[in-house]
Scaffold this motif. Structure first.
Motif, PDB file in Angstrom:
ATOM      1  N   LEU A  41       0.861  -1.186   0.000  1.00 57.87           N
ATOM      2  CA  LEU A  41       0.000   0.000   0.000  1.00 57.87           C
ATOM      3  C   LEU A  41       0.899   1.239   0.000  1.00 57.87           C
ATOM      4  N   SER A  42       0.871   1.965  -1.104  1.00 54.82           N
ATOM      5  CA  SER A  42       1.685   3.191  -1.243  1.00 54.82           C
ATOM      6  C   SER A  42       0.778   4.416  -1.020  1.00 54.82           C
ATOM      7  N   ILE A  43       1.228   5.309  -0.134  1.00 49.74           N
ATOM      8  CA  ILE A  43       0.464   6.523   0.212  1.00 49.74           C
ATOM      9  C   ILE A  43       1.127   7.716  -0.465  1.00 49.74           C
ATOM     10  N   LEU A  44       0.360   8.414  -1.268  1.00 53.12           N
ATOM     11  CA  LEU A  44       0.844   9.629  -1.915  1.00 53.12           C
ATOM     12  C   LEU A  44       0.495  10.833  -1.038  1.00 53.12           C
ATOM     13  N   VAL A  45       1.529  11.703  -0.758  1.00 52.00           N
ATOM     14  CA  VAL A  45       1.345  12.893   0.083  1.00 52.00           C
ATOM     15  C   VAL A  45       1.531  14.126  -0.792  1.00 52.00           C
ATOM     16  N   PRO A  46       0.507  14.911  -1.004  1.00 54.57           N
ATOM     17  CA  PRO A  46       0.653  16.115  -1.830  1.00 54.57           C
ATOM     18  C   PRO A  46       1.357  17.228  -1.038  1.00 54.57           C
ATOM     19  N   PRO A  47       2.090  18.105  -1.738  1.00 60.82           N
ATOM     20  CA  PRO A  47       2.711  19.243  -1.042  1.00 60.82           C
ATOM     21  C   PRO A  47       1.630  20.228  -0.575  1.00 60.82           C
ATOM     22  N   LYS A  48       1.809  20.717   0.620  1.00 57.31           N
ATOM     23  CA  LYS A  48       0.811  21.643   1.164  1.00 57.31           C
ATOM     24  C   LYS A  48       1.046  23.084   0.715  1.00 57.31           C
ATOM     25  N   VAL A  49       2.296  23.492   0.629  1.00 56.66           N
ATOM     26  CA  VAL A  49       2.605  24.889   0.299  1.00 56.66           C
ATOM     27  C   VAL A  49       3.773  24.929  -0.649  1.00 56.66           C
ATOM     28  N   LEU A  50       3.918  26.108  -1.275  1.00 59.72           N
ATOM     29  CA  LEU A  50       5.096  26.437  -2.072  1.00 59.72           C
ATOM     30  C   LEU A  50       5.705  27.699  -1.466  1.00 59.72           C
ATOM     31  N   GLN A  51       6.996  27.624  -1.139  1.00 54.53           N
ATOM     32  CA  GLN A  51       7.686  28.782  -0.569  1.00 54.53           C
ATOM     33  C   GLN A  51       8.456  29.472  -1.675  1.00 54.53           C
TER      34      GLN A  51
ATOM     35  N   VAL B  44      10.420  26.516  -3.355  1.00 54.15           N
ATOM     36  CA  VAL B  44      10.638  25.280  -2.596  1.00 54.15           C
ATOM     37  C   VAL B  44       9.290  24.721  -2.217  1.00 54.15           C
ATOM     38  N   SER B  45       9.097  23.421  -2.528  1.00 53.66           N
ATOM     39  CA  SER B  45       7.826  22.789  -2.190  1.00 53.66           C
ATOM     40  C   SER B  45       7.845  22.306  -0.758  1.00 53.66           C
ATOM     41  N   GLY B  46       6.686  22.019  -0.208  1.00 51.75           N
ATOM     42  CA  GLY B  46       6.583  21.399   1.094  1.00 51.75           C
ATOM     43  C   GLY B  46       6.812  19.901   0.985  1.00 51.75           C
TER      44      GLY B  46
ATOM     45  N   ILE C  80      -0.727  23.384  -7.448  1.00 50.88           N
ATOM     46  CA  ILE C  80      -0.758  24.483  -6.484  1.00 50.88           C
ATOM     47  C   ILE C  80       0.168  25.568  -6.994  1.00 50.88           C
ATOM     48  N   LYS C  81      -0.196  26.833  -6.631  1.00 48.33           N
ATOM     49  CA  LYS C  81       0.534  27.958  -7.203  1.00 48.33           C
ATOM     50  C   LYS C  81       0.889  28.965  -6.111  1.00 48.33           C
TER      51      LYS C  81
END
Length: 1256
Positions: A143-153, A175-177, A242-243
């Motif tokens: 079972l592979s869990i994909l975690v999306p980035p929350k913010v972009l710095q 820089v991504s989260g 995300i932008k």
């Protein structure tokens, strides 16, 4: 057939995979959700009928891993990375994990809710050994869990506005989260992807998480201004990228400036023109800064900006002048990022006329001579031509010249020579400049030709020759001439000297020289003279060129100067003086005379002399012998002219030296008021003035320089201030000058206000005796009528001093009193007024001694109290007398032992009023129901009164019922309360209309009121009114005639009556008529009362014991409380009223008493019960300044020394003038609303008295 699959729920797409469903639709779904999955195996392992395949899901979704077992009875559990989760469907320790499905069917599906990164693992479905089969384990499911980035710095900061310069390179990082897998980052500049980007993937903050760092190199252009720079992150875990972005503010230089010339010929202008040159520059960030230069120098730095069009504009406003020819106007544009300044220039070509035309040479010339003139212009561009005009005739110039001028222009010059004649005089000679370039304008310069020629005739107008003119007369001489150019300058001369006005303004203006006036061809100039002696036979001439005219005046004048000559200047009494009066000059001659202070003197004439101004001189002498009285007198010489009717005078002031002499008006006595000022004047005559004024008082010389309370004025007067009586006496004045000395004596009399030195206070006298009240004062002056006397008090009748004798002699005044009476006792005031404020006032008390007089008012002759040893009684004894009174008490003739603790005596003294309050505690009927005698004794005698102590009873009838006012519908009543029987009493009014049968009853409210207005009556009706008093034991009855009145109400047309001063109305004679209806009511009442008595007798024994116990308990408690409230402290006046006292009466004493449970009888307060502050500081005593106690022992016991209070003769002794305390009461009408059958259910306190105790 067995299957393999999994179920996914959550933010992503729900996916269910089976081995037989590998269809294109499923593949399309996996690609859409971005989930990477392994290939589905072709077969299911042994013992399983369905299993899950490998899954990839987004964090937060719900996943179900299927597991179908063929041996349903086996124990099945899941393992996570080798960790057994247990067979419990709820899987303890993993709140998000649970087993789903029907175990009977072999369904053991693992359900994972809200997946997170911790769920990223390998899972196995394990089956334990059982009777149904062996153990077996499923293949591992990943079972592979994909975690999306929350913010972009983003650097620079997202959401900000970043300022860049166009053409320069800048670095942007994004820089991504934390994410899984690492996201892809893309840069977008103004909608276009940025290509120059470098990437770096690093480990995240947790295991299995990654961070992507991207760096872009950007070279912005002007087109990027205001656009967005975007960092966009994407990946399989994101549904949408995300932008993060920021706004680019690009700085770039503006465009070149543009000048809009107003017209076709650029640079060509005329002098005087208002030139407005707009300059505009487009683009630029920031917008352009515009500046105007003129020949390289700034002339305007104001500009405006239109941000919407990105346009900067500036307008140069100037007025063109000739010196602006060839000027270079430049518009500069630049901003903060400009590499240099951009410029646009225009060179001005200015056309200007000559600013001025000048004619050189004189236009004035004698007739028949040549005039030479030159016309010269200022610089002009282009050049101008010149021509000459004389009137309307053009003249030919002699020659013309052109020269270079200023500002690139030319100067034109023309010369003219002209022979002038008399007829050319006044004509205009004009030089005109013209040019085609200035066709609309004409430039001229003109002169008026002045041809000179002489006048033709000259003469003088004025008074006739030989006429006598009196000095001071105003004479007008006019000089006239005809013709001549220029105008003749008419000049006046006196004896060959030019006449001019005085130059100094302060000099008298005797000569007024007019200006030259012209009328046609006639010229005139006047000379106005105020004739003086110097004008006598003077020659006045008027000249105009070579012409002249003459006039001579004859003047009459008084003496020009009258001089007095003396043979001596320093004179002393007895010296001889010779004075000569000289008249210098007059026309005609004058007569001289002498006088002194209006007295004619004999004189001697002197021979005549020669005189100036061609007049006559005269002189006369006089001889005098002087005295001191002549000092300052004037000796006057008068010169009289008969022809002029005028006299001129001059005086000689006599200066006689003599020693000081005091004048007759010298003041020898001065009066002053103490503490005021005094001025000792000096009237002295001396020449020279006195050198010093020396004052001496009682042998001591006063300092000429002054002192704290005196000073010597410049005239020698002595001024004193803050004068005291010690300053009175004789003052000696010594005056001295160079001629001698003189002395004078001045008396100072100091008046001062009177001061009382002796006044015997108090002054005592026995009744009927005589005494003098003596008042001795110190005062100045002593006046025969300065003593006066006043009696202090409120009653005007008592203030009269008619029966007293007033005497005064010198410093002593007396008020003699014959046959002293008690009414004369009190405060007297000695007033001394000698005219000097303030008047002296002294207070003295007259004490009239008399034997005791005991007050015997009816309310104090009987006191009621319960005799069951549960209550106390207070006996009041009050007497008047001086000196102080001692009281003794006896009971039934036997002296009372005050050492007995049951007896307490309190004594009070106020002025001549003395009181003794005897309190008997635990009153016993057997011991204390007796006759008590109070005896008052002092040094002059004794007196006594008897007080009966009795049991509680019904109240006595009220006293003195009278009518005080009547109206058609009401009547006002007033009465005095009688003895209340020892209980609170109420009043009830019974009345009847004589024409109407029946009685009406009205209760008086409040119960203790002694006045009442009976309303609801009928006009013009006869009424009979009764007043009844009642308490808890019954009422007073109707037998007393003093409690009834008869009245007749007035009609409506009659005025209301005021009967305040009428006597009580008596009952009308004759037997009263008994109406039938009241008689029937009375019989019915008796029957009802007999029935109630029977019922009462039956209930009497039953309630007797209980009532007695309650009465005993409450009486004990109330007696203790009353005893505490009724105690008097000699050192403190509390003002509490004795609520247990009772009003006495003259009614018969009953031989028994009544025991009451709640009884607390009340008496009106006596004088000694009123608080000390209330008795001595009331409003009625605000103006009193006399001590209230006449004896020292009274002052020590009841008030501090010096306390001022009311006098004893002001104490009100009216036994009925008593103030009753306000008590709460119950509406008495409720007592009459009860009926006999209600008495059994009533409270014990509300029972009739006969049911509440035993008779003794």
């Amino acid at each position: 057939m067995g299957t393999k699959g999994a179920t996914v729920r959550g933010p992503g797409v729900n996916l269910t995979h089976r081995t037989f469903s590998m269809t294109p639709l499923l593949l399309m779904g996996l690609l859409t959700t971005g989930l990477a999955q392994s290939s589905i195996p072709a077969s299911v392992p042994r013992g399983f009928w369905t299993l899950s395949e490998n899954l990839t899901v987004v964090e937060g979704t719900t996943v179900k891993l299927p597991c179908g077992v063929r041996a349903p009875g086996s124990v099945v559990q899941w393992a996570k990375d080798g960790l057994l989760l247990g067979p419990n469907p709820r899987i303890p320790g993993f709140p998000r994990y649970s087993l789903e499905g029907d175990p009977a069917k072999g369904e053991f599906h693992l359900l994972i809710e809200a997946c997170d990164l911790s769920d990223d693992a390998e899972y196995e479905c394990q089956v334990s050994r059982s009777e149904m089969g062996p153990e077996f384990v499923s293949p591992k499911v990943i079972l592979s869990i994909l975690v999306p980035p929350k913010v972009l710095q983003l650097t620079p900061e997202a959401g900000s506005t970043v300022t860049w310069v166009a053409g320069q390179e800048y670095v942007v990082t994004c820089v991504s989260g934390d994410a899984k897998p690492a996201p892809d980052i893309t840069f977008i500049q103004s909608g276009q992807a940025v290509l120059d980007v470098s990437y770096n993937v690093n480990d995240g903050s947790k295991e299995k998480l990654f961070i992507t760092e991207a760096e872009a190199r950007v070279t912005p252009q002007s087109s990027d201004n205001g656009q967005l720079f975007v960092c966009e992150g994407s990946g399989p875990a994101l549904d949408a990228p995300i932008k993060a972005s920021f706004t680019m503010n690009i700085l770039f230089p503006p465009g070149p400036p543009v000048i809009n010339w107003p017209g076709l010929d650029e640079g060509h202008v005329q002098a005087g023109q208002n030139l407005e040159l707009p300059c505009m520059a487009r683009g630029g960030n920031p917008p352009a800064t515009l500046q105007w230069l003129k020949n390289g120098e700034p002339v305007s730095i104001a500009w405006g900006t239109e941000h919407a069009q990105a346009v900067a504009h500036s307008v140069l406003v100037m007025t063109v002048r000739p010196e602006d020819h060839g000027a270079r106007l430049s518009c500069l544009s630049y901003n903060s990022v400009s590499a240099g300044t951009q410029e646009r220039s225009i060179t001005l070509q200015v056309t200007f006329p000559p600013s001025a035309i000048t004619i050189l040479g004189s236009a004035s010339q004698s007739e028949n001579k040549n005039v030479t003139l030159c016309c010269l212009t200022k610089s002009s561009r282009p050049r101008v031509l010149l021509r000459w005009w004389l009137g309307g005739r053009q003249l030919l110039p002699t020659d013309e010249t052109v020269m270079d001028g200023l500002h690139g222009g030319h100067i034109s010059m023309s010369n003219l020579t002209l022979l002038v004649r008399r007829e050319d005089n006044g004509l205009s000679l004009t030089c005109e400049a013209f040019s085609d370039a200035f066709s609309k304008d004409t430039f001229k310069k003109s002169l008026i030709l002045n041809v000179k020629y002489p006048a033709q005739k000259l003469w003088i107008e004025g008074p006739p020759e030989g006429q006598y003119i009196r000095t001071g007369t105003r004479v007008r001489l006019v000089c006239l001439a005809i013709g001549g150019n220029p105008d003749p300058s008419l000049t006046w001369l006196k004896d060959s000297r030019t006449v001019s006005e005085p130059r100094q303004p302060q000099e008298p203006r005797r000569v007024q020289l007019g200006s030259l006036e012209k009328s046609g061809s006639t010229f005139s100039r006047e000379l106005v003279l105020v004739i003086g002696p110097s004008d006598n036979q003077a020659k006045f001439s008027c000249k105009a060129g070579q012409l002249s005219a003459h006039r001579q005046l004859v003047v009459q004048f008084p003496p020009t100067n009258l001089t007095i000559l003396a043979n001596s200047s320093a004179l002393r009494p007895g010296d001889a003086l010779n004075l000569t009066c000289v008249s210098i000059s007059s026309n005609p001659p004058v007569n001289l005379s002498w006088d002194k202070e209006g007295e004619r003197l004999e004189d001697v004439a002197a021979p005549p002399r020669s005189a100036p101004f061609k007049g006559s001189a005269a002189s006369r002498s006089v001889f005098l012998r002087v005295s001191s009285r002549d000092h300052g007198h004037r000796v006057t010489c008068r010169a009289h002219s008969v022809a002029l009717h005028e006299t001129v005078s001059s005086f000689y002031s006599l200066n006689v030296l003599y020693p000081p002499e005091f004048l007759g008006e010298q003041v020898l006595a001065v009066t002053a008021v103490e503490q005021g000022q005094a001025l000792l004047p000096v009237s002295v005559s001396a020449n020279p003035a006195p050198e010093a004024f020396n004052w001496t008082f009682r042998g001591y010389r006063l300092s000429p320089a002054g002192g704290p309370r005196h000073r010597i004025l410049s005239g020698g007067a002595l001024q004193l201030w803050n004068v005291t009586r010690a300053d009175g006496g004789i003052y000696q004045l010594h005056c001295q000058n160079s001629e001698g000395t003189a002395e004078a004596l001045v008396k100072l009399d100091v008046h001062y206000a009177p001061t009382i030195r002796a006044l015997q206070d108090p002054t005592e006298v026995n009744v009927g005796g005589s005494v003098d009240i003596v008042c001795t004062v110190d005062a100045n002056p002593i006046l025969p009528e300065m003593f006066s006397w006043e009696r202090l008090g409120e009653d005007e009748e008592d203030l009269s001093l008619d029966d007293m004798e007033k005497m005064s002699k010198g410093h002593t005044g007396r008020l003699r009193i014959h046959q002293a009476k008690l009414s004369q006792a009190g405060a007297y005031q000695c007033i001394v007024d000698n005219g000097v404020a303030p008047a002296a006032r002294g207070l003295v008390r007259l004490v009239v001694r008399f034997a005791p007089q005991v007050d015997r008012p009816t309310p104090l002759t009987k006191v009621a109290a319960a005799g069951d040893r549960t209550s106390s009684a207070t006996l009041h004894c009050r007497a008047r007398g001086v000196p102080n009174i001692d009281f003794t008490w006896t009971k039934d003739g036997v002296p009372l032992d005050l050492q007995d603790p049951r007896y307490t005596e309190h004594k009070y003294h106020q002025g001549v009023v003395h009181s003794s309050l005897l309190t008997i505690a635990n009153v016993s009927a057997a011991q204390d129901y007796a006759l008590f005698t109070c005896t008052a004794t002092n040094a002059l005698g004794s007196d006594h009164t008897n007080i009966q102590l009795v049991s509680i009873s019904r109240p006595d009838p009220p006293l003195g019922l009278k009518v005080v006012s009547t109206t058609p519908h009401s009547v006002g009543l007033e009465w005095k309360p009688g003895f209340d029987g020892g209980l609170p009493q109420r009043f009830q009014i019974r009345y009847e209309a004589l024409e109407t049968p029946g009685f009406l009853y009205v209760d008086v409210l409040p119960p203790q009121a002694t006045t009442f207005t009976l309303t609801g009556l009928k006009p013009s009706t006869r009424y009979r009114i009764w007043l009844l008093a009642s308490n808890a034991l019954g009422d007073s009855g109707l037998a007393d005639k003093g409690i009834q009145v008869a009245i007749t109400t007035p009609g409506l047309d009659q005025a209301p009556e005021d009967t305040d001063h009428q006597l009580p109305t008596e009952q009308p004679p004759g037997p009263p008529r008994l109406p039938l209806l009241p008689l029937l009511f009375a019989v019915g009442g008796l029957l009802l009362l007999s029935n109630a008595s029977c019922v009462g007798g039956l209930l009497w024994r039953r309630r007797l014991r209980r009532l007695a116990e309650e009465v005993s308990e409450k009486t004990e408690a109330g007696s203790e409380e009353d005893r505490i409230r009724n105690e008097y402290e000699e050192s403190q006046w509390t003002g509490d009223r004795d609520t247990r006292s009772s009003v006495a009466s003259t009614a018969e004493v009953e031989p028994h008493y009544y025991s009451m449970r709640d009884f607390s009888p009340q008496l009106p307060p006596t004088l000694e019960e009123v608080s000390y502050p209330q008795a001595f500081t009331g409003t009625e005593d605000e103006d009193m300044t006399f001590p209230g106690h006449l004896y020292d022992e009274v002052e020590r016991a009841y008030g501090p020394p010096g306390v001022w209070g009311p006098l004893y003769d002001e104490v009100q002794m009216d036994p009925y003038d008593l103030r009753w305390p306000e008590v709460k009461y119950e509406d008495p009408r409720r007592l009459y609303e009860q009926v006999a059958e209600d008495l059994g259910a009533a409270e014990p306190n509300s029972l009739p008295f006969e049911l509440r105790g035993h008779l003794v």
